[in-house]
Design an enzyme around this catalytic site. Structure first.
Site, PDB file in Angstrom:
ATOM      1  N   SER A   1     -41.135  72.121 -12.787  1.00  0.00           N
ATOM      2  CA  SER A   1     -40.939  73.569 -12.813  1.00  0.00           C
ATOM      3  C   SER A   1     -39.952  74.079 -11.777  1.00  0.00           C
ATOM      4  O   SER A   1     -39.475  75.206 -11.885  1.00  0.00           O
ATOM      5  CB  SER A   1     -42.289  74.278 -12.614  1.00  0.00           C
ATOM      6  OG  SER A   1     -42.901  73.858 -11.409  1.00  0.00           O
TER       7      SER A   1
ATOM      8  N   GLU B   1     -48.768  85.926  -6.570  1.00  0.00           N
ATOM      9  CA  GLU B   1     -48.606  85.259  -5.273  1.00  0.00           C
ATOM     10  C   GLU B   1     -48.500  83.762  -5.513  1.00  0.00           C
ATOM     11  O   GLU B   1     -49.500  83.058  -5.560  1.00  0.00           O
ATOM     12  CB  GLU B   1     -49.782  85.576  -4.344  1.00  0.00           C
ATOM     13  CG  GLU B   1     -49.868  87.038  -3.934  1.00  0.00           C
ATOM     14  CD  GLU B   1     -51.056  87.307  -3.017  1.00  0.00           C
ATOM     15  OE1 GLU B   1     -52.184  86.901  -3.375  1.00  0.00           O
ATOM     16  OE2 GLU B   1     -50.856  87.891  -1.948  1.00  0.00           O
TER      17      GLU B   1
ATOM     18  N   HIS C   1     -43.256  78.322  -7.026  1.00  0.00           N
ATOM     19  CA  HIS C   1     -42.221  78.627  -8.010  1.00  0.00           C
ATOM     20  C   HIS C   1     -41.280  79.717  -7.514  1.00  0.00           C
ATOM     21  O   HIS C   1     -41.717  80.765  -7.042  1.00  0.00           O
ATOM     22  CB  HIS C   1     -42.869  79.035  -9.337  1.00  0.00           C
ATOM     23  CG  HIS C   1     -43.691  77.932  -9.924  1.00  0.00           C
ATOM     24  ND1 HIS C   1     -45.070  77.954  -9.956  1.00  0.00           N
ATOM     25  CD2 HIS C   1     -43.319  76.752 -10.484  1.00  0.00           C
ATOM     26  CE1 HIS C   1     -45.516  76.845 -10.522  1.00  0.00           C
ATOM     27  NE2 HIS C   1     -44.464  76.100 -10.849  1.00  0.00           N
TER      28      HIS C   1
END
Length: 409
Positions: free
Chosen positions: A168, A343, A347
């Site tokens: 990711s 939060e 990422h």
């Protein structure tokens, strides 16, 4: 529209479909359908009464690299950002004055589908089925305060390709407010090179290989290409016998090395980016990746693989930003922005991804990779200890929003 079919006799197998297109966007154009093979897509066609609205344009093409030339400008002052496929940043904040002022921007877009060969496809996740990066068309997004496009030219491009493998932190994040360095690094390379991002959220080195993503890359990988590999965040969570930094992780990395070199391409390792995990002093980061960065470096040393130490450079970046401002590089947003407080300390948001992409480019330069000869002339060397000011960072958000966190952490 001009669609050219070229048949090169005696050199390559027949028939060959070389797809070249010219579109005049000052004239009425259709909404995309598979039957037409081109047109406005994703959002409604632009309304002349709302010239500030972003829009998308798609054209059906085969897998491959495509040179795109876009002439920007309109009857009024314009400011246009161009992105491709899954929010890959190609050019940003291109300003033209009204009337006859135009600017041509040129870049290369890699288009791919899950198809590998008869009976074999990349095992994409359910969430990826709606991604713009895995379909049958090349999609361009025109955004910014006042986007204006006069024409689009698309033709096949035979250029070196940088393939990206990862999770990711690397993937072309399809939806706002998430972003990764893999979809920002495209901004800094000219039309002499393509970037093909095969990463996906939640993957490990093992599951990347197991979902046939490396096999997909190998179908087109050639001498002069590059394969960048960043894993670690999710590999740390694998708990089967033999899992961990010193066995299965290293074993999988060796598969990448051997397969890429068998194609006479260049492999590059990237150690995993830091999480925003500050020590109690709120000044320094603690290591959350255990032995994984060291394990990657050991394989690299044994196999003579260049290493871009993103683990080190993102530590410098986060600590330079500080405990509070480092939140500005990640998906930290108040409830009023997206209907729920976000939060996330792993990422990146667009600003953070933009800064990490610069760390990657600097790593390329430090490793003396020949590919840096294709950096755009406006590139300026970057020091993560002196990050760009987040207050002045300009990003035109896409209209595709998803507050569900990407897989992995």
């Amino acid at each position: 529209m001009k669609k050219l079919f070229l048949m090169i006799l005696g050199i390559v197998p027949m028939p060959i479909l070389a797809q070249t297109f010219d579109f005049d966007l000052t004239k009425p154009q259709p909404v995309y359908t598979d039957e037409a093979g081109y047109g406005y897509d994703v959002l409604p066609a632009p309304d002349k009464k709302k010239p500030t609205e972003p829009f998308y344009w798609s054209v059906k093409v085969d897998d491959g690299n495509y040179l795109v030339k876009v002439v920007l400008g309109g009857k009024k002052n314009s400011n246009t950002t161009v992105r491709a496929e899954g929010r890959r940043l190609m050019m940003d904040n291109i300003v033209t004055a009204k009337a006859k002022d135009t600017q041509e921007v040129t870049f290369v877009v890699n288009k791919r589908s899950p198809y590998i060969e008869e009976g074999k496809r990349v095992k994409i996740k359910d969430r990826e089925k709606n991604y713009l990066a895995w379909d049958n068309r090349l999609t361009l997004e025109f955004n910014g305060p006042m986007p204006a496009v006069k024409s689009i030219h698309i033709e096949p491009a035979n250029v070196p390709t940088i393939y990206l493998c990862g999770n990711s932190t690397v993937v072309d994040q399809n939806n706002e407010p998430w972003a990764s360095w893999g979809q920002m690094i495209t901004r800094w390379f000219g039309p002499e090179v393509a970037i093909s991002n095969h990463a996906e959220s939640g993957l490990t080195a093992r599951t990347f290989i197991g979902s046939y993503r490396l096999d997909k890359i190998l179908t087109t990988l050639k001498k002069g290409d590059y394969v960048f590999v960043e894993f670690g965040h999710n590999d740390e969570k694998e708990k089967r016998p033999g899992d961990g930094a010193w066995y299965h992780y290293q074993y999988q990395l060796k598969i990448f090395v051997d397969q890429v070199r068998a194609k006479e391409a260049t492999i590059v390792f990237c150690t995993p980016t830091q999480r925003r995990a500050f020590n109690d002093d709120h000044k320094t980061l603690r290591n959350t990746h255990g032995d994984f960065p060291a394990a990657m470096k050991m394989v690299a040393e044994k196999e003579n693989v260049p290493v871009i130490d993103l683990n080190a450079s993102t530590k410098v970046l986060f600590e330079a930003l500080g405990y509070e401002d480092s939140k500005r590089a990640l998906v930290h947003y108040p409830e009023e922005m997206y209907g729920r407080k976000l939060e996330d300390n792993t990422h990146f948001n667009p600003y953070g991804a933009y800064e990490v992409a610069k760390c990657v480019v600097m790593g390329m330069k430090q490793q003396n990779l020949p590919i840096v000869q294709y950096l755009r002339p406006e590139w300026q060397d970057f020091d993560p200890a002196q990050p760009d000011d987040w207050k002045t960072f300009q990003w035109a958000p896409a209209r595709i929003v998803e507050i569900v966190k990407p897989d992995g952490n």
